[in-house]
Scaffold this active site. Structure first.
Site, PDB file in Angstrom:
ATOM      1  N   SER A  59       0.793  -1.234   0.000  1.00 46.74           N
ATOM      2  CA  SER A  59       0.000   0.000   0.000  1.00 46.74           C
ATOM      3  C   SER A  59       0.828   1.288   0.000  1.00 46.74           C
ATOM      4  O   SER A  59       0.245   2.373  -0.042  1.00 46.74           O
ATOM      5  CB  SER A  59      -0.976   0.001   1.167  1.00 46.74           C
ATOM      6  OG  SER A  59      -2.055  -0.865   0.909  1.00 46.74           O
ATOM      7  N   LYS A  62      -0.326   3.279  -2.896  1.00 44.83           N
ATOM      8  CA  LYS A  62      -1.442   4.227  -2.882  1.00 44.83           C
ATOM      9  C   LYS A  62      -0.970   5.674  -2.967  1.00 44.83           C
ATOM     10  O   LYS A  62      -1.625   6.518  -3.589  1.00 44.83           O
ATOM     11  CB  LYS A  62      -2.297   4.004  -1.637  1.00 44.83           C
ATOM     12  CG  LYS A  62      -3.102   2.696  -1.662  1.00 44.83           C
ATOM     13  CD  LYS A  62      -3.853   2.479  -0.366  1.00 44.83           C
ATOM     14  CE  LYS A  62      -4.831   1.312  -0.472  1.00 44.83           C
ATOM     15  NZ  LYS A  62      -4.194   0.017  -0.707  1.00 44.83           N
ATOM     16  N   TYR A 165     -10.884   2.054   4.819  1.00 43.69           N
ATOM     17  CA  TYR A 165      -9.764   1.646   3.985  1.00 43.69           C
ATOM     18  C   TYR A 165     -10.207   0.518   3.075  1.00 43.69           C
ATOM     19  O   TYR A 165     -10.906  -0.405   3.512  1.00 43.69           O
ATOM     20  CB  TYR A 165      -8.621   1.176   4.884  1.00 43.69           C
ATOM     21  CG  TYR A 165      -7.284   1.096   4.219  1.00 43.69           C
ATOM     22  CD1 TYR A 165      -6.724   2.212   3.613  1.00 43.69           C
ATOM     23  CD2 TYR A 165      -6.569  -0.087   4.212  1.00 43.69           C
ATOM     24  CE1 TYR A 165      -5.477   2.148   3.025  1.00 43.69           C
ATOM     25  CE2 TYR A 165      -5.316  -0.164   3.638  1.00 43.69           C
ATOM     26  CZ  TYR A 165      -4.775   0.957   3.035  1.00 43.69           C
ATOM     27  OH  TYR A 165      -3.537   0.890   2.450  1.00 43.69           O
TER      28      TYR A 165
END
Length: 374
Positions: A59, A62, A165
């Site tokens: 992540s 992201k 999330y």
């Protein structure tokens, strides 16, 4: 930032063997950097860990997807308040999961809202992850949809109801591909990796990069570690924008340094990455519905946290560490970073251990941060 102090603190932490090996890197204004590799690449791959070892950064991806989207907004090719469905019509067909009926079947209703690019960037779109939400995990069991099939998942709530999330960044990556007409690797390389000389960051590492990859491990119930097989599907796959990247500590630090130094994004876009964009919605605390993937996670227990257009933002200073208004986040295999614009300091810790939020690695990350600021 004194290298000797960092060496001492981390050497002591490494003796406790929180991981077979890990890499840490810190950067402060004026070009001062600290970069160290500890241990080995894996239990069954006992080559020494090196500063250029390759990690699945999950992540961390992201932030890069958010930066690419903000660049397209700067170019006038995207808008924060543009609806996702105007770019990706399939998004409008995602229902809202309201629970389960008496037979155990999912109770779905048609969505009546119109989530925007802003909602994807701030994780307020209603999208979730099955391994972090019990209802989505139950939906997956009922439908047979695997963890990698986030495109099929229903949403959990109307946009702006709360912070959740999930696969918002995966949808954002798909939107970037639709707007640019490029695959995400090409868009990243042309807009970010090439200009910042991030030669070791990619969605599809070749043999040369994989030859210096750190091995994935599982933390067992008794606290010991075991090597485990790990791979991602070859691009294209849906999770590319949310967690598909591999990188090294020096490469990702180039990105954080460029953000702190104002070398990427306009001042307004950069400010939006270090500013609360969700109002009073609490952000950053994660649940667990599949313990093999993640433990529950609160990155700064007891502190209020918000989300920007790409990172978690702390509303109070961290004792002995980053200042108020710093950006930070993590990757599923226990990778962590922060970027502190008030002090011009950034830090990265890379390991390859599941489940996420490993207590030993979190202790190590805290030790590292305190030593950077000591």
């Amino acid at each position: 930032m004194k290298a000797a102090n960092l060496d001492t603190a981390l050497a002591a932490a490494a003796e406790l063997e929180p991981a077979p090996g890990f890499v840490v890197m810190a950067s402060s204004p004026g070009g001062q950097q600290y970069l160290r590799a500890f241990g080995v690449r894996g239990i069954s791959t006992p080559d020494p860990m090196t500063a250029d070892s390759l990690f699945w950064i999950a992540s961390f991806t992201k932030l890069i997807t958010s930066i690419a989207a903000l660049q397209l907004i700067e170019d006038g090719r995207l808008s924060l308040d543009q609806t996702v469905a105007s770019i990706l019509p399939d998004f409008a067909d995602l229902p809202i999961l309201e629970g389960f009926d008496e037979t155990g079947a999912p109770a779905l209703r048609r969505a009546t809202d119109a989530p925007t690019i802003r909602h994807l960037l701030t994780h307020t779109s209603g999208c979730g992850y099955g391994f972090m939400d019990a209802d989505l995990a139950r939906w997956g069991e009922h439908t047979g949809a695997g963890i990698g099939e986030g495109r099929r998942q229903p949403r959990l709530f109307q946009a702006d109801s709360r912070w959740q999330y999930g696969v918002s960044s995966e949808w954002l990556g798909t939107a970037i591909e639709a707007v640019t007409g490029e695959d995400l690797e090409t868009a990243f390389q042309r807009r970010i990796f090439g200009p910042l000389a991030m030669a070791d960051t990619t969605l599809a590492p070749g043999d040369a990069l994989r030859a210096r990859a750190a091995q994935m491990h599982a933390r067992l119930p008794d606290g010991s570690l075991a090597s485990m097989e790990f791979s991602l599907p070859s691009p294209p796959h849906f999770s590319m924008g949310g967690g598909g990247l591999f990188s090294t500590a020096p490469d990702f630090m180039r990105l954080l340094r460029a953000l702190l130094d104002g070398k990427i994004l306009t001042p307004a876009s950069r400010a939006a990455l270090f500013d609360n964009q969700v109002g009073e919605l609490e952000a950053g605390v994660l649940a667990s519905s599949i313990p093999a993937f993640t433990k529950p996670f609160d990155p700064l227990p007891g502190q209020p946290k918000r989300w920007s257009l790409g990172m978690m933002i702390n509303l109070q200073p961290v004792t002995g560490g980053r200042a108020t208004g710093s950006g930070a986040w993590a990757g599923l295999a226990n990778c962590y970073y922060w970027a502190d614009p008030a002090n011009g300091v950034a830090g990265i810790l890379l390991s390859q251990i599941l489940p996420f939020a490993d207590p030993e690695i979190l202790k190590l990350f805290s030790t590292f941060e305190r030593a950077v600021y000591a």
